[in-house]
Design an enzyme around this catalytic site. Structure first.
Site, PDB file in Angstrom:
ATOM      1  N   THR A 294     -26.520 -10.344   8.341  1.00 40.16           N
ATOM      2  CA  THR A 294     -27.328 -10.022   7.157  1.00 40.16           C
ATOM      3  C   THR A 294     -26.452  -9.448   6.049  1.00 40.16           C
ATOM      4  OG1 THR A 294     -29.174  -9.546   8.609  1.00 40.16           O
ATOM      5  CG2 THR A 294     -29.338  -8.690   6.353  1.00 40.16           C
TER       6      THR A 294
ATOM      7  N   CYS B  57      -1.638   5.923   9.419  1.00 46.98           N
ATOM      8  CA  CYS B  57      -2.101   7.068  10.200  1.00 46.98           C
ATOM      9  C   CYS B  57      -3.360   6.685  10.953  1.00 46.98           C
ATOM     10  CB  CYS B  57      -2.442   8.222   9.272  1.00 46.98           C
ATOM     11  SG  CYS B  57      -1.025   9.209   8.843  1.00 46.98           S
TER      12      CYS B  57
ATOM     13  N   ASN C 296       0.807  -1.220   0.000  1.00 45.77           N
ATOM     14  CA  ASN C 296       0.000   0.000   0.000  1.00 45.77           C
ATOM     15  C   ASN C 296       0.838   1.267   0.000  1.00 45.77           C
ATOM     16  OD1 ASN C 296       0.213  -1.577   2.588  1.00 45.77           O
ATOM     17  ND2 ASN C 296      -0.150   0.461   3.436  1.00 45.77           N
TER      18      ASN C 296
HETATM   19  N1  PLP Z   1      -4.842  -4.296   3.475  1.00 47.31           N
HETATM   20  C1  PLP Z   1      -4.184  -3.405   2.707  1.00 47.31           C
HETATM   21  C2  PLP Z   1      -2.989  -3.842   1.922  1.00 47.31           C
HETATM   22  C3  PLP Z   1      -4.639  -2.089   2.638  1.00 47.31           C
HETATM   23  O1  PLP Z   1      -3.995  -1.202   1.884  1.00 47.31           O
HETATM   24  C4  PLP Z   1      -5.778  -1.716   3.389  1.00 47.31           C
HETATM   25  C5  PLP Z   1      -6.267  -0.319   3.377  1.00 47.31           C
HETATM   26  O2  PLP Z   1      -5.620   0.597   3.761  1.00 47.31           O
HETATM   27  C6  PLP Z   1      -6.421  -2.673   4.170  1.00 47.31           C
HETATM   28  C7  PLP Z   1      -5.923  -3.953   4.182  1.00 47.31           C
HETATM   29  C8  PLP Z   1      -7.638  -2.349   4.991  1.00 47.31           C
HETATM   30  O3  PLP Z   1      -8.788  -2.355   4.169  1.00 47.31           O
HETATM   31  P1  PLP Z   1     -10.208  -1.984   4.729  1.00 47.31           P
HETATM   32  O4  PLP Z   1     -10.260  -0.484   4.782  1.00 47.31           O
HETATM   33  O5  PLP Z   1     -11.196  -2.558   3.737  1.00 47.31           O
HETATM   34  O6  PLP Z   1     -10.389  -2.600   6.061  1.00 47.31           O
END
Ligand code: PLP
Length: 386
Positions: free
Chosen positions: A236, A319, A151
């Site tokens: 649900t 963050c 990410n």
């Molecule tokens: N995993 C990764 C690699 C992400 O980039 C993120 C989001 O920042 C998440 C998990 C979390 O996703 P969600 O907001 O659907 O819980």
């Protein structure tokens, strides 16, 4: 500037795309009944829900029984790690996992039952290394969890090869594909037994996603309290959001991500600021992501000044409540804490044009000049609200 022109934080979240909004409204207006109820209107919703499941199964090239609709990636990771931890053993996780994997794995398995896999200098797990580790380990892991793409940096893991290694050793593989799905083709992902997907990363609503589970799983009871989702995850079903997620995914199928705007931006930035460091420039990355270590000034100063000029960017680190924590990803890449404080992440979306990247570059240059001037004229920084 177009509406989305200054938005360079698509890896954090994306705006709801038009097809998703239309699908959500249509379902909310015409298919809002509980799919578990017994009258004809509810049965219609059940049929629509199952049709969406089949559509996703087709896209992911897997059996529909492998698709479980969830409330997003974090929730799904938590329940699956708790589920797998019940089987005992240890979990091997990638060196640059999102906290939604790292923390969920630690909470479920306990720190003493987590092994952090070694990564190369870009944080990638080498398949040959995994092969070696699995070959010599008498204590086989309950699962191996490695994300599809990071990410923060956009660096892509060799997940397809890792899935082959895991299969060869009969070890379950989980892949958090939250940053992959909607940006890159999903072909082959179903070779990982467990795959996490989050809709709001690709133009769908927040709080919805899907989890691919291993074939022919008996009711997993990942979450209990009802028979929904084949007994895998009670609660649900949020059909309007599920329908919107499918519409958003379909809309992304036609979009081919190009790295041209990002690459030109990075090249020009390196010319303007020769000491800038682009993370992962030499390796495979998502086409939309650029993480850089600025040559000087704290990232929060850059971020605040860019925000004033209408640009939304990120420091890349996790963050929460506006607090920037040190980046575990950059730490795993050997970046020292001082340099980490200069990290900025730019992540574009399907509407971002080359002109938008150029405007970001101009803004960065202008902000850099302002920050240099302030430093030299002795203006004291007053922190993030400055
Ligand atoms: N995993 C990764 C690699 C992400 O980039 C993120 C989001 O920042 C998440 C998990 C979390 O996703 P969600 O907001 O659907 O819980």
């Amino acid at each position: 500037m177009t509406d989305s022109a200054g938005y360079f934080d698509y890896n954090a979240t994306t705006p709801l795309c038009d097809p998703a909004r239309e699908a959500w409204l249509a379902a909310q207006n015409g298919a809002w009944q509980n799919p578990s109820s017994l009258y004809p209107a509810a049965a219609g919703v059940r049929r629509e829900l199952e049709a969406v499941r089949e559509q996703f199964a087709d896209w992911f090239d897997c059996d529909p029984t492998r698709i479980v609709f969830t409330g997003g990636a974090t929730g799904a990771n938590n329940v699956l790690f708790h589920h797998l931890a019940r089987a005992g053993g240890v979990a091997w996780i990638g060196p640059v996992e999102h906290p939604a994997v790292r923390d969920a794995a630690r909470a479920a398995f306990g720190s003493h039952r987590i092994v952090l896999l070694p990564g190369d200098r870009d944080g990638r797990v080498e398949p040959s290394q995994l092969e070696r580790l699995l070959g010599k380990s008498s204590d086989r892991p309950t699962l191996v969890s490695v994300m599809a793409a990071n990410n923060e940096t956009g660096i892509i893991q060799p997940w397809a090869e890792l899935a082959v290694v895991c299969a060869r050793h009969g070890v379950a593989m989980h892949c958090d594909a939250s940053q992959w799905v909607g940006k890159e083709p999903v072909k082959g992902l179903s070779a990982c037994g467990w795959v996490t997907v989050s809709a709001h990363k690709f133009g769908g609503p927040k709080g919805v996603g899907l989890l691919l589970i291993p074939e022919q799983s008996p009711p997993l009871r990942l979450q209990v309290g009802g028979p929904q989702e084949g007994g895998h995850l009670a609660g649900t079903e949020n059909y309007p959001s599920i329908a919107a997620m499918a519409a958003a995914f379909e809309a992304r199928l036609e979009i081919v991500g190009s790295a041209a705007g990002r690459d030109a931006f990075e090249a020009a930035l390196a010319e303007q600021l020769p000491d800038v460091r682009v993370i992962g420039r030499e390796v495979l990355r998502l086409a939309n992501t650029s993480m850089v270590l600025m040559p000087r000034h704290l990232n929060l100063k850059w971020l605040t000044r860019l925000a004033r000029r209408g640009f939304a960017v990120s420091t890349g680190s996790a963050c929460s409540a506006g607090q920037a924590a040190p980046s575990a990803t950059l730490a795993a890449l050997g970046v020292d804490p001082e340099a980490m404080g200069r990290a900025l992440r730019f992540s574009a979306g399907p509407a971002t044009s080359s002109a938008d990247w150029e405007e970001l570059l101009e803004a960065l240059c202008a902000v850099g000049t302002d920050l240099d001037k302030d430093r030299h004229s002795g203006i004291l920084w007053r922190g993030i609200s400055d």
